[in-house]
Scaffold this motif. Structure first.
Motif, PDB file in Angstrom:
ATOM      1  N   GLN A  94       0.824  -1.197   0.000  1.00  0.00           N
ATOM      2  CA  GLN A  94       0.000   0.000   0.000  1.00  0.00           C
ATOM      3  C   GLN A  94       0.866   1.257   0.000  1.00  0.00           C
ATOM      4  O   GLN A  94       0.557   2.236  -0.700  1.00  0.00           O
ATOM      5  N   ARG A  95       1.957   1.244   0.743  1.00  0.00           N
ATOM      6  CA  ARG A  95       2.875   2.386   0.728  1.00  0.00           C
ATOM      7  C   ARG A  95       3.440   2.597  -0.677  1.00  0.00           C
ATOM      8  O   ARG A  95       3.602   3.738  -1.127  1.00  0.00           O
ATOM      9  N   MET A  96       3.735   1.508  -1.361  1.00  0.00           N
ATOM     10  CA  MET A  96       4.276   1.626  -2.714  1.00  0.00           C
ATOM     11  C   MET A  96       3.229   2.184  -3.675  1.00  0.00           C
ATOM     12  O   MET A  96       3.550   3.005  -4.542  1.00  0.00           O
ATOM     13  N   ARG A  97       1.976   1.760  -3.517  1.00  0.00           N
ATOM     14  CA  ARG A  97       0.900   2.323  -4.343  1.00  0.00           C
ATOM     15  C   ARG A  97       0.791   3.828  -4.124  1.00  0.00           C
ATOM     16  O   ARG A  97       0.631   4.613  -5.064  1.00  0.00           O
ATOM     17  N   GLU A  98       0.858   4.224  -2.863  1.00  0.00           N
ATOM     18  CA  GLU A  98       0.746   5.649  -2.538  1.00  0.00           C
ATOM     19  C   GLU A  98       1.915   6.444  -3.106  1.00  0.00           C
ATOM     20  O   GLU A  98       1.788   7.654  -3.354  1.00  0.00           O
ATOM     21  N   ALA A  99       3.042   5.772  -3.335  1.00  0.00           N
ATOM     22  CA  ALA A  99       4.204   6.435  -3.941  1.00  0.00           C
ATOM     23  C   ALA A  99       4.135   6.429  -5.465  1.00  0.00           C
ATOM     24  O   ALA A  99       5.066   6.893  -6.122  1.00  0.00           O
ATOM     25  N   GLY A 100       3.059   5.877  -6.016  1.00  0.00           N
ATOM     26  CA  GLY A 100       2.862   5.914  -7.451  1.00  0.00           C
ATOM     27  C   GLY A 100       3.155   4.633  -8.190  1.00  0.00           C
ATOM     28  O   GLY A 100       3.011   4.569  -9.417  1.00  0.00           O
ATOM     29  N   ALA A 101       3.558   3.577  -7.467  1.00  0.00           N
ATOM     30  CA  ALA A 101       3.836   2.304  -8.128  1.00  0.00           C
ATOM     31  C   ALA A 101       2.537   1.641  -8.562  1.00  0.00           C
ATOM     32  O   ALA A 101       1.501   1.744  -7.889  1.00  0.00           O
ATOM     33  N   VAL A 102       2.588   0.948  -9.690  1.00  0.00           N
ATOM     34  CA  VAL A 102       1.457   0.154 -10.173  1.00  0.00           C
ATOM     35  C   VAL A 102       1.750  -1.291  -9.797  1.00  0.00           C
ATOM     36  O   VAL A 102       2.689  -1.907 -10.306  1.00  0.00           O
TER      37      VAL A 102
END
Length: 448
Positions: free
Chosen positions: A231-239
């Motif tokens: 979820q942290r990675m998604r929030e950083a823009g990762a798909v």
């Protein structure tokens, strides 16, 4: 001489420890075995020489799982006849994993900011994750293996174990490069870059990252920490792209073992032949097996059945070896990492590196549940582990994996993840996790 070094200041003056299967001109190199206790040929491995030339300060050698954990399938990781047992600094009754156990534990404990480990399959990434530090296994062929006690020329490589991804990049930049004595490194000079300069804290933004769902499930609590970090990675823009099916891991593992046994016999015999016969009387794998049989300390905790199986193998022209190597490489590379990245249009693959550290058990051996290391190990591709959090006081890591020579990309993605999480923390040197505030009340009887 007073050596001053500050975090983030580069390689000059950096104190570094070396795993005790890497040769140095001023210390013996034992691989943890009493058979090599006098092995001091007075030469630096090329990677050691590169560190010295770059200004690093070699502090000493670290303990390892004896013979890099290839002697027995029932071993206790972190133990060697020379060094005894390495303990996990987060909980002293827990295992430090292997085979670069001492390198991982020493960096976690703050003895040095960096150490060099070696990996054939998981021997950098497992102890790094379990001790709560950064560990990077480079593309095979980026770093010289000359004068490093071997297992497998197909899979062996050295790599940095550090407290930060930046420091791993700094160390890798120093040790990477071609070596005329190691044919696998022919392309290294053309492929290497300044890995520190290539780090980008924004590299997750817009990046399609494949989650190896088939390489999970060996630790429920670790999986929960992993999901929080997705979820942290998604929030950083990762798909984030889920990948539910991978290659046949059982077939891959069987072929890998066959390769390692053949190459162990050939490669260790070649290494032993290069040592000083006055210092090392065991000149072949057969000699080592015989030495162990007459040396009680060597076989007191576990046996040497893998050595015996390797000794029974033929040479590297044997059709069984050739077929096994082709099978393992196809499943790990073309149908594994390369195929998965192409099919799902992702720039890297991720998974939990492994579960939290198990309790060391010198009677029954390791209680190892699984890891993400096998495909990149067999394919020879880069694999980075970065701390992602804790399970009941024990650190766990996230793995970043990509294709051959994509070392800079893997490090950059891991660096961006590290900036998000800042999950690394110093160990407590607790006697056991049983005293952790999350666990102690559960282990006591309910007051009535």
């Amino acid at each position: 001489m007073v050596v001053r070094w500050e975090a983030g200041s580069g390689i000059a003056g950096m104190p570094i420890l070396l795993k005790d299967n890497i040769e140095t001109r001023d210390m013996p190199t034992t691989a943890g075995s009493l058979a090599l206790i006098g092995n001091a040929p007075g030469r630096d491995a090329p990677l050691t020489a590169r560190l010295r030339e770059a200004g690093a300060v070699i502090l000493g050698k670290t303990n390892l799982s004896e013979w890099a954990n290839i002697r027995s399938s029932n071993s206790t990781s972190g133990w060697s006849a020379v060094g005894g047992l390495t303990r996990n600094p987060h909980a002293l009754d827990r295992n430090a994993c292997g085979s670069s156990s001492g390198s991982g534990a020493a960096v976690a404990a703050g003895i040095a900011p960096a150490a060099i480990g070696t990996e054939t399959d998981g021997s950098i990434t497992c102890p790094a994750a379990i001790n709560g530090i950064v560990g990077f296994k480079p593309t095979v062929g980026l770093v010289s293996r000359t004068h490093v006690v071997p297992i497998s020329h197909s899979q062996d490589t050295a790599g940095p174990m550090t407290r930060t991804v930046e420091d791993a990049a700094v160390v890798l930049s120093a040790i990477a490069g071609s070596d005329p004595m190691d044919a696998a490194t022919a392309e290294a000079d053309a492929r290497k870059v300044d890995y520190r300069e290539a780090l980008d804290a924004g590299s997750l933004n817009g990046a399609r990252i494949g989650v190896m769902r088939f390489s999970m499930g060996y630790s429920r609590k670790t999986d929960a920490v992993f999901e929080e970090n997705l979820q942290r990675m998604r929030e950083a823009g990762a798909v984030i792209v889920d990948i539910t099916e991978g290659p046949d891991m059982n077939a891959m593992g069987a072929a890998e073992l066959e390769v390692l046994l053949y190459e162990l016999k050939a490669d260790l015999n070649a290494y032993l032949a290069s040592t000083d016969p006055e210092q090392v009387q065991t000149r072949t794998l057969a000699d080592v097996i015989a030495f162990n049989e007459r040396t009680p300390r060597e076989l007191a905790l576990f046996g040497q059945e893998l050595f015996i199986q390797a000794q029974a193998k033929g040479d590297l022209t044997d059709p069984a070896y050739v077929e096994a190597r082709a099978t393992s490489l196809r499943l790990a590379g073309a149908e594994g990492i390369d195929g998965l990245m192409r099919e799902h249009d992702v720039v890297a693959l991720i998974a939990p590196t492994t579960g939290p550290a198990w309790t060391t058990d010198v009677i029954n051996g390791d209680h190892y549940a699984g890891a993400a290391s096998q495909m990149p190990a067999i394919a020879g591709y880069p694999h980075l582990t970065v701390p992602m959090g804790f399970v009941d006081g024990l650190p766990v890591g996230m793995s970043f994996i990509a294709g051959k020579w994509e070392d800079a990309k893997v490090l950059s993605l891991g660096y961006a993840f590290e900036q998000l999480t800042q999950a690394m923390r110093s160990p407590a040197f607790a006697p056991t996790v049983d005293v952790a505030e999350t666990l102690a009340p559960l282990l006591a009887p309910l007051a009535r």
